[in-house]
Design a protein around this motif. Structure first.
Motif, PDB file in Angstrom:
ATOM      1  N   GLU A  39      14.331  -4.144  10.129  1.00 27.24           N
ATOM      2  CA  GLU A  39      13.324  -4.763  11.037  1.00 27.24           C
ATOM      3  C   GLU A  39      12.760  -4.547   9.529  1.00 27.24           C
ATOM      4  N   THR A  40      12.663  -4.286   8.353  1.00 27.01           N
ATOM      5  CA  THR A  40      11.405  -4.057   7.273  1.00 27.01           C
ATOM      6  C   THR A  40      12.265  -5.041   6.247  1.00 27.01           C
ATOM      7  N   LEU A 102      10.172   4.320  10.050  1.00 25.85           N
ATOM      8  CA  LEU A 102       9.813   5.503   9.745  1.00 25.85           C
ATOM      9  C   LEU A 102      11.520   6.521   8.893  1.00 25.85           C
ATOM     10  N   THR A 103      10.655   6.648   7.643  1.00 28.85           N
ATOM     11  CA  THR A 103      10.980   7.092   7.229  1.00 28.85           C
ATOM     12  C   THR A 103      11.709   8.851   7.023  1.00 28.85           C
ATOM     13  N   SER A 187       9.376   0.839   5.127  1.00 29.29           N
ATOM     14  CA  SER A 187       8.936   2.206   6.066  1.00 29.29           C
ATOM     15  C   SER A 187       8.726   2.987   5.329  1.00 29.29           C
ATOM     16  N   THR A 188       7.476   3.356   6.103  1.00 21.98           N
ATOM     17  CA  THR A 188       6.961   4.509   5.440  1.00 21.98           C
ATOM     18  C   THR A 188       7.802   5.410   5.596  1.00 21.98           C
ATOM     19  N   VAL A 189       7.522   6.600   4.485  1.00 22.43           N
ATOM     20  CA  VAL A 189       8.357   7.375   3.661  1.00 22.43           C
ATOM     21  C   VAL A 189       7.490   8.344   3.888  1.00 22.43           C
ATOM     22  N   LEU A 190       7.902   9.622   5.332  1.00 18.55           N
ATOM     23  CA  LEU A 190       6.792  11.164   5.237  1.00 18.55           C
ATOM     24  C   LEU A 190       7.936  11.687   4.894  1.00 18.55           C
ATOM     25  N   ASP A 191       6.731  13.152   4.354  1.00 24.11           N
ATOM     26  CA  ASP A 191       7.456  14.486   3.443  1.00 24.11           C
ATOM     27  C   ASP A 191       7.540  15.440   4.734  1.00 24.11           C
ATOM     28  N   GLY A 203       3.559   2.430   5.107  1.00 18.22           N
ATOM     29  CA  GLY A 203       5.080   1.475   5.346  1.00 18.22           C
ATOM     30  C   GLY A 203       4.594   0.853   7.175  1.00 18.22           C
ATOM     31  N   GLY A 204       5.438   0.471   7.511  1.00 17.43           N
ATOM     32  CA  GLY A 204       5.317  -0.054   8.866  1.00 17.43           C
ATOM     33  C   GLY A 204       4.893   0.327  10.058  1.00 17.43           C
TER      34      GLY A 204
END
Ligand code: TXA
Ligand code: MG
Length: 347
Positions: A39-40, A102-103, A187-191, A203-204
């Motif tokens: 989707e991204t 979302l990652t 995607s958004t990368v979130l730690d 990101g998304g």
């Protein structure tokens, strides 16, 4: 190598077995690399547990090996197999945003995905894409798929199969053509491996949406700033760049037009990246409208294709309008700054 193109309607009927997806899945099981839509942006997939297959991704992209890859899954069982633990915030986010852009960076379970995927980090990045073909491919292969964006390293990410082929034809086994992608930025990368969840790449999924779901969310220091040491290793490289140098102009159309006029007076051909609202206000060699300001999602959707289109015009340099940094605008400006190598002209 001849790159195979499988055209599949962007709708997957669960009752039907798509022979194209089955074949692509078999190639993945045999250690080949296959590009597919999400989707991204389009991803370049390989079996995350197979080091030789993962090496083919780095070779095809020309990607530095210290930049780790995102592992794509179709269910939570696949996540549990590769992570050491799923912290409660991550569980909440998976329920709320997966499948979706979302990652999550989580502690890795040793001896599962290849060390090449995680660049020897103690963490692994995972996401469940919201695209029927991506999910069908992951399910048919039975594999967790390591998949970076399917572009040559440094180029704008691909939002169509044609973009993938422009960069990687002859360098990869195949591509599933499912039409243009929806969101258009990654995607958004979130730690989620530390104390406070931290955005490593906008990101998304917006920061506002994340905070609404889990409360406090931080942003990595120097996000979008090339000068500072990055936490997401990928953020330190020049990215998304068209062939011609690009400048962001943080000012009114009159300032941007003045810069165009000066450059043209100096004998340069000039491109302008603008939106539907402002496109008639510019005179330049190539004026590209990238969506509308009323709905920044349309700008995200068209951004990489627009950057790639400038390559075809052959302009010597590009001036781009700036966008408000709210919602998806944060991701748009993050990518534009990288495409510009940090060059911003202010009034
Ligand atoms: O939307 C997307 O995320 C697309 C589609 C194909 O899913 N994929 C994508 O992958 O953008 P890639 O490889 O172009 O970007 C992965 C980003 C990089 O910034 C990388 O440094 C970061 O995720 N990353 C991966 N694993 C990480 C880890 N263990 N710790 C911190 N950052 C990580
Ligand atoms: Mg990428």
């Amino acid at each position: 190598m001849k790159t195979r193109v499988w055209v599949v309607d962007n709708v997957v009927d669960k009752q039907r077995i798509y022979p194209q997806i089955q074949e692509a899945a078999e190639w993945l099981r045999a250690g080949e690399v296959v590009a597919f839509p999400t989707e991204t942006v389009y991803g370049l997939g390989a079996d995350a547990a197979n080091t030789a297959a993962v090496d083919k991704i780095f070779a095809a992209k020309g990607r530095p090996s210290d930049n780790p890859l995102i592992v794509h899954v179709a269910n939570v069982v696949q996540v549990e197999a590769i992570v050491a633990a799923i912290p409660p915030v991550a569980k909440t986010l998976m329920e709320r945003f997966w499948p979706g852009p979302l990652t999550l960076v989580l502690p890795k379970r040793a001896g599962t995905v290849s060390e090449r995927v995680t660049a020897n980090l103690p963490t692994v990045a995972v996401r469940m894409p919201d695209h029927p073909l991506a999910l069908a491919l992951i399910e048919a292969s039975g594999l967790a798929l390591a998949a970076p964006s399917a572009n040559r390293s440094g180029k704008p990410s691909p939002t169509t199969a044609a973009h993938v082929l422009a960069d990687l034809n002859g360098r990869i086994a195949g591509v599933i053509d499912g039409g243009p992608t929806g969101i258009g930025v990654e995607s958004t990368v979130l730690d989620c491996s530390g104390e406070v969840p931290t955005i490593l790449r906008p990101g998304g999924v917006t920061k506002e949406a994340l905070s609404e779901a889990i409360g406090r969310v931080e942003e990595a220091i120097g996000i979008g700033d090339e000068q500072t040491a990055p936490k997401a290793p990928g953020m330190k490289y020049t990215h998304y760049a068209p062939k011609a140098p690009l400048w962001i102009v943080a000012g009114p159309p009159s300032l941007l037009q003045r810069l165009v006029d000066e450059s043209r007076a100096g004998g340069k051909t000039v491109g302008v990246l603008t939106t539907e609202e402002n496109k008639s206000r510019y005179a330049a060699d190539a004026v590209m409208a990238c969506g509308t300001r009323r709905e920044l999602e349309t700008v995200a959707h068209r951004l990489y294709d627009t950057l790639r289109q400038f390559d075809e015009t052959g302009v010597d340099l590009i001036y781009s309008e700036a966008f408000p940094e709210e919602g998806i605008g944060v991701a748009i400006m993050n990518r534009l700054r990288k495409a510009a190598g940090g060059r911003v002209i202010r009034e």
